[in-house]
Design an enzyme around this catalytic site. Sequence first.
Site, PDB file in Angstrom:
ATOM      1  N   GLU A 113      32.150  20.284  64.700  1.00  0.00           N
ATOM      2  CA  GLU A 113      33.092  19.853  65.741  1.00  0.00           C
ATOM      3  C   GLU A 113      33.672  18.471  65.420  1.00  0.00           C
ATOM      4  OE1 GLU A 113      31.187  20.153  69.562  1.00  0.00           O
ATOM      5  OE2 GLU A 113      31.693  22.272  69.717  1.00  0.00           O
ATOM      6  N   GLU A 131      30.179  29.158  68.510  1.00  0.00           N
ATOM      7  CA  GLU A 131      29.237  28.743  69.545  1.00  0.00           C
ATOM      8  C   GLU A 131      29.766  29.135  70.909  1.00  0.00           C
ATOM      9  OE1 GLU A 131      28.465  24.557  69.784  1.00  0.00           O
ATOM     10  OE2 GLU A 131      28.194  24.333  67.630  1.00  0.00           O
TER      11      GLU A 131
END
Length: 666
Positions: free
Chosen positions: A152, A308
């Site tokens: 991320e 995710e």
Amino acid sequence: MTSLALGLRGLAHGGDYNPEQWPRETWRDDIELMRQAGVNLVTLGVFSWAWLEPEPGRYEFDWLDEVMDLLAGGGIRVDLATATASPPAWLGQRFPETLPVTAEGTVLGHGSRQAYCPSSPVFRAHAGALAEQLASRYRGHEALAMWHVGNEYGCHVTCCWCDVSAAAFRSWLADRYGSAEALNEAWGTAFWSQRYGDLDQVLPPRATPTFPNPTHQLDFRRFSSDELLACFTNERDVLRRHTPDVPITTNFMAHSASIDCWRWAPELDVVSNDHYLLAHLPDNHIDLAFDADTSRGLARGGPWLLMEHSTSAVNWQPRNVPKLPGETLRTSLQHVARGSDGAMFFQWRQSRAGAEKYHSAMVPHAGPGSRLWREVVQLGETLRRLAPVAGATVDAQVALVLSWQAGWACEGPTQPSDDVTYRDRAHALHAALFRQGITVDVVPPDADLSGYRLVLVPTLYLLTDAEAASMAAYVDAGGHLLVTYFSGIVDEHDHVRLGGYPGAFRDLLGVRVEEFHPLLAGQSVRLRGDDGRTGEADVWTEDLHLAGADAVLSYADGPRAGTPAVTRHAAGDGVAWYVATRTDRETTDHLLRQVCDDAGVSAAAAAPPGVEVVRRRTADDTYLFVLNHTHEAASVPADGIDLVTGREVTGSVDLVPGGVAVVQGG
Ligand code: GAL
Ligand code: ZN
């Protein structure tokens, strides 16, 4: 379109695996449970740097060797992380210049995660060295399916204002502008004595006495995204050298403004995304759909991977609400419906310590004797049955233009109204189509639009001349385009396009706006159509004059009473709609129905409200996803085989409240 080349039979199922948080004895149980749940892919080692390199240059791989071999033995493939998302304590201690600094000059220290300056050559060298070690050690390992670089990017440290970053910013600006004169022109520094005599005088936009220069800020966002991208490619290039055939990803946060994902996506082999439901949003399943559609857009219409999401509650919202029975399956299939070739989770086993100990996982604190675990197993079975869907494309007749750069500029300092937020209308238009069963592709402003019946342009505050010309050409050739307010206002330097708003779209829309007229907080206005239809709007109005367009809705009261609020312009062989105010939900829904009818856009299937319908397609088959987000039973016309139950569907597919079906042939 082929599926993700990860060596999986069918769709991916699994999650982030952090074995370093557990004693060795647990690892064997993990593999056994993974097999029970049908897990076929895990993301390994995202936060393992401190374990892999406990001291600079001293690497410890024994434990990872063991885990890799155990996973291989269990037939589970690995998305192996380069582990560089979070440096070990020694990096910041030995090299304090690697620590990130805020605009106010605060140094962010070790003890959380992602504490590194994206521009730091020291960080990049150490990260590259670790990637090199991993790549040379695990190349050819039978479990290795994909590389997972960082994590991320930009999640916590989006920008860094330190001196190292300042120097890097100046060299980025030198590449972009070549000279102080060109920079002065682009930034409009004739204003407030901001003129630079030399590029050496430029700093990152640190804390200032009052409003900073908006173009300075915009370029700093562009620079910061590019610096993070350079961190990614630094490691990617090392990996490619060792394993040219192993795909490389990093997990995006498509909802976030942190990086310009359009610039990043072509640098990845596999687009992957993380998505978490926001509990306070009433229609958060529609937000999920937006994010999934964005991910597919980043994959240029091809398959992508949900890297995710959560099996239940997260840990970072003010109130962390668990998922209800059936919700994990339904939300997983939402992503699959919209092009994800799998449904992965953060994380495999719920932590017992640390900041994420109350974040749900595939194996909860309660252990396998739990509803949550049974649902994880059920999801695994369902994904296995959906294997034929892998690689299928998603049908869409409508495109929505999204631009990270327009968002940065739109939400810059000193705009006409704080209530105009960049993605507000994008979500509103997308939601209106979601409620009609119409799937939307999310595309960049320079996309080839020719394949679409309808293109939505929400709050595209900033765009280039070329992008505006391509949208005009699309309409000229017969396309239907809908633009909402605060679009086409500035060029790529954030300079206003003169002669009346919205400069880039004035002729195309057949309107001319002399002044913006934002509404005060809580203020709303009535709308009325020629057909007598009424509605409401808030946040924004404009002093709009028709210049070829027809009024569809006008203000019935308020400061602009009697003047047009929504217009339609027959332009070339196509149609250009303009929505100059923030229409309420009902008005937006009605308008979009009208616009879709006009453009000949149809739903994937006729579905009752709250039932999502999306169709994926391979060369020789179709898959109609039907997802019931309501508390009522529902049925949708379809014929074929429901892959979820294996049952034949004739005439219609019937769903229990919250139920799901995937009709092959439907
Ligand atoms: C993501 C992150 C994961 C985990 C998760 C919790 O942002 O990539 O490591 O922190 O959030 O929801
Ligand atoms: Zn820095």
